[in-house]
Design a protein around this motif. Structure first.
Motif, PDB file in Angstrom:
ATOM      1  N   LYS A   1       0.670  -1.283  -0.087  1.00 51.56           N
ATOM      2  CA  LYS A   1       0.265   0.728   0.313  1.00 51.56           C
ATOM      3  C   LYS A   1       1.195   0.927   0.182  1.00 51.56           C
ATOM      4  O   LYS A   1       1.934   1.485   0.585  1.00 51.56           O
ATOM      5  CB  LYS A   1      -1.287   0.313   1.472  1.00 51.56           C
ATOM      6  N   MET A   2       0.413   1.914  -0.746  1.00 48.97           N
ATOM      7  CA  MET A   2       1.247   3.126  -0.926  1.00 48.97           C
ATOM      8  C   MET A   2       0.766   4.627  -0.582  1.00 48.97           C
ATOM      9  O   MET A   2      -0.383   4.769  -1.135  1.00 48.97           O
ATOM     10  CB  MET A   2       2.109   3.588  -2.314  1.00 48.97           C
ATOM     11  N   ASN A   3       1.353   6.072  -0.727  1.00 53.93           N
ATOM     12  CA  ASN A   3       0.382   7.096  -0.195  1.00 53.93           C
ATOM     13  C   ASN A   3       1.154   7.651  -0.972  1.00 53.93           C
ATOM     14  O   ASN A   3       1.810   8.105  -1.332  1.00 53.93           O
ATOM     15  CB  ASN A   3       1.766   7.225   1.560  1.00 53.93           C
ATOM     16  N   CYS A   4      -0.006   7.999  -1.583  1.00 51.35           N
ATOM     17  CA  CYS A   4      -0.198   9.259  -3.279  1.00 51.35           C
ATOM     18  C   CYS A   4      -0.104  10.618  -2.850  1.00 51.35           C
ATOM     19  O   CYS A   4      -0.532  11.316  -3.479  1.00 51.35           O
ATOM     20  CB  CYS A   4      -1.147   8.255  -4.020  1.00 51.35           C
ATOM     21  N   ASP A   5       0.201  11.100  -1.205  1.00 45.07           N
ATOM     22  CA  ASP A   5      -0.743  12.091  -1.510  1.00 45.07           C
ATOM     23  C   ASP A   5       0.761  13.173  -1.760  1.00 45.07           C
ATOM     24  O   ASP A   5       0.366  14.674  -2.265  1.00 45.07           O
ATOM     25  CB  ASP A   5      -0.328  13.075  -0.185  1.00 45.07           C
ATOM     26  N   LYS A   6       1.735  12.560  -2.096  1.00 45.83           N
ATOM     27  CA  LYS A   6       2.598  13.817  -2.145  1.00 45.83           C
ATOM     28  C   LYS A   6       2.572  14.242  -3.956  1.00 45.83           C
ATOM     29  O   LYS A   6       2.814  15.323  -4.571  1.00 45.83           O
ATOM     30  CB  LYS A   6       3.843  13.257  -2.509  1.00 45.83           C
ATOM     31  N   ILE A   7       1.954  12.938  -4.755  1.00 47.31           N
ATOM     32  CA  ILE A   7       2.289  13.464  -6.486  1.00 47.31           C
ATOM     33  C   ILE A   7       0.448  14.213  -6.417  1.00 47.31           C
ATOM     34  O   ILE A   7       0.468  14.858  -7.267  1.00 47.31           O
ATOM     35  CB  ILE A   7       1.594  11.963  -7.042  1.00 47.31           C
ATOM     36  N   GLN A   8      -0.268  13.818  -5.730  1.00 45.68           N
ATOM     37  CA  GLN A   8      -1.691  14.640  -5.924  1.00 45.68           C
ATOM     38  C   GLN A   8      -0.844  16.082  -5.430  1.00 45.68           C
ATOM     39  O   GLN A   8      -1.552  16.878  -6.225  1.00 45.68           O
ATOM     40  CB  GLN A   8      -2.421  14.274  -4.235  1.00 45.68           C
ATOM     41  N   HIS A   9      -0.208  16.502  -4.178  1.00 45.69           N
ATOM     42  CA  HIS A   9      -0.085  18.126  -4.476  1.00 45.69           C
ATOM     43  C   HIS A   9       1.253  18.442  -5.191  1.00 45.69           C
ATOM     44  O   HIS A   9       0.106  19.370  -5.474  1.00 45.69           O
ATOM     45  CB  HIS A   9       0.539  17.684  -2.595  1.00 45.69           C
TER      46      HIS A   9
END
Length: 291
Positions: free
Chosen positions: A262-270
């Motif tokens: 499971k990977m957090n994709c917040d950085k690419i969204q931001h």
């Protein structure tokens, strides 16, 4: 804008070519046209074409074979990206590179962020991590996109395997204790192009670095298979087999798989406004995976 795409016949490379071909000056190559493990070949082609961006979609992705094909894995997954990055640096180009969840050990509770400590379990993951480091060291103008559980209408993947097996078998055992985010190849291509366009327009060095991009919601392979067959049965493409969830130790493989991808994709969204891949929507064209 001049764009060089390597690995153009792979799952993501195929989608990149389809999405790019009318919008840029594109040179798309596969292993027959460019052996990325040959430094001379890479430097010759890049110096002639002078790409603004290289999108490296080439990789040795046979996870189990990698345990035996160690030299080949490192040549393709580490040396190749390094040569592409060096050659791009010589012509002032930027490199976009696809990496993997396999750089992590998969033993974390929760989701993996870009800052989490790596610790690959097998040759594939180790060679991909080595490639990340070699590329980053060779060209500061780089973006590394880690993704997971890639599937699409083109190439070999879990969705196609399930549909093929589902035609012939009444029951299937599927691993239910490995979790991740299935990611549609077309969405990866779209994300890479969006990143490239923004990097080209902004020329902002703070955008360079490592990003996570995968699908949502997170599921197990068993739950992924359930959704695949549900959509196939709804569209009357086949009668869904009976699925049984099994543990990893009941399905031994030469290479150890991470339990948690499971990977957090917040950085690419931001930074780029890119949302996680909607893998359930991508399965709506389920018939396209049966060709």
């Amino acid at each position: 804008m001049r764009v060089l795409v390597t690995g153009c016949n792979g799952q993501v490379g195929h989608c990149l070519v389809n999405q790019l071909h009318n919008n840029v000056e594109l040179l798309a190559v596969d292993r027959e046209e460019l052996d990325i493990t040959s430094r001379d070949a890479v430097f010759t082609l890049v110096s002639e074409f002078k790409p603004d961006f290289i999108i490296n979609a080439a990789a040795h992705t046979a996870v189990d074979k990698a345990e035996e094909e160690v030299d080949l894995s490192y040549a393709v997954n580490c040396d190749g990206p390094k040569y592409l990055a060096e050659a791009a640096n010589n012509v002032g180009g930027t490199v976009l590179h696809i990496s993997t969840d396999y750089v992590f050990p998969g033993n974390k509770q929760g989701v993996y962020s870009e800052e989490d400590k790596t610790g690959p379990l097998g040759v594939y993951g180790k060679s991909k991590l080595a490639g990340e480091l070699a590329l980053a060291g060779a060209n500061e103008r780089h973006i590394i996109l880690r993704t997971a559980w890639v599937f699409g209408e083109h190439g070999n993947n879990f969705v196609k395997t399930m549909l093929r097996l589902g035609k012939d078998r009444e029951a299937l055992n599927i691993v239910g204790d490995q979790y991740g985010g299935p990611t549609y190849a077309g969405d990866i291509a779209q994300a890479l192009i969006a990143i490239m366009n923004k990097a080209s327009a902004d020329d902002d060095s703070s955008l360079y670095g490592v990003y996570h991009f995968s699908g949502a919601p997170h599921v197990s392979w068993y739950e992924f298979a359930q959704e695949i067959f549900q959509q196939a049965e709804t569209k009357q493409l086949l009668k869904a087999p009976t699925l049984t969830s099994i543990t990893t130790d009941m399905y031994p493989t030469p290479a150890v798989r991470p339990e948690n991808s499971k990977m957090n994709c917040d950085k690419i969204q931001h930074n780029f406004g890119i949302e996680p891949s909607d893998w359930q929507a991508a399965l709506e064209n389920i018939k396209g995976y049966m060709a």
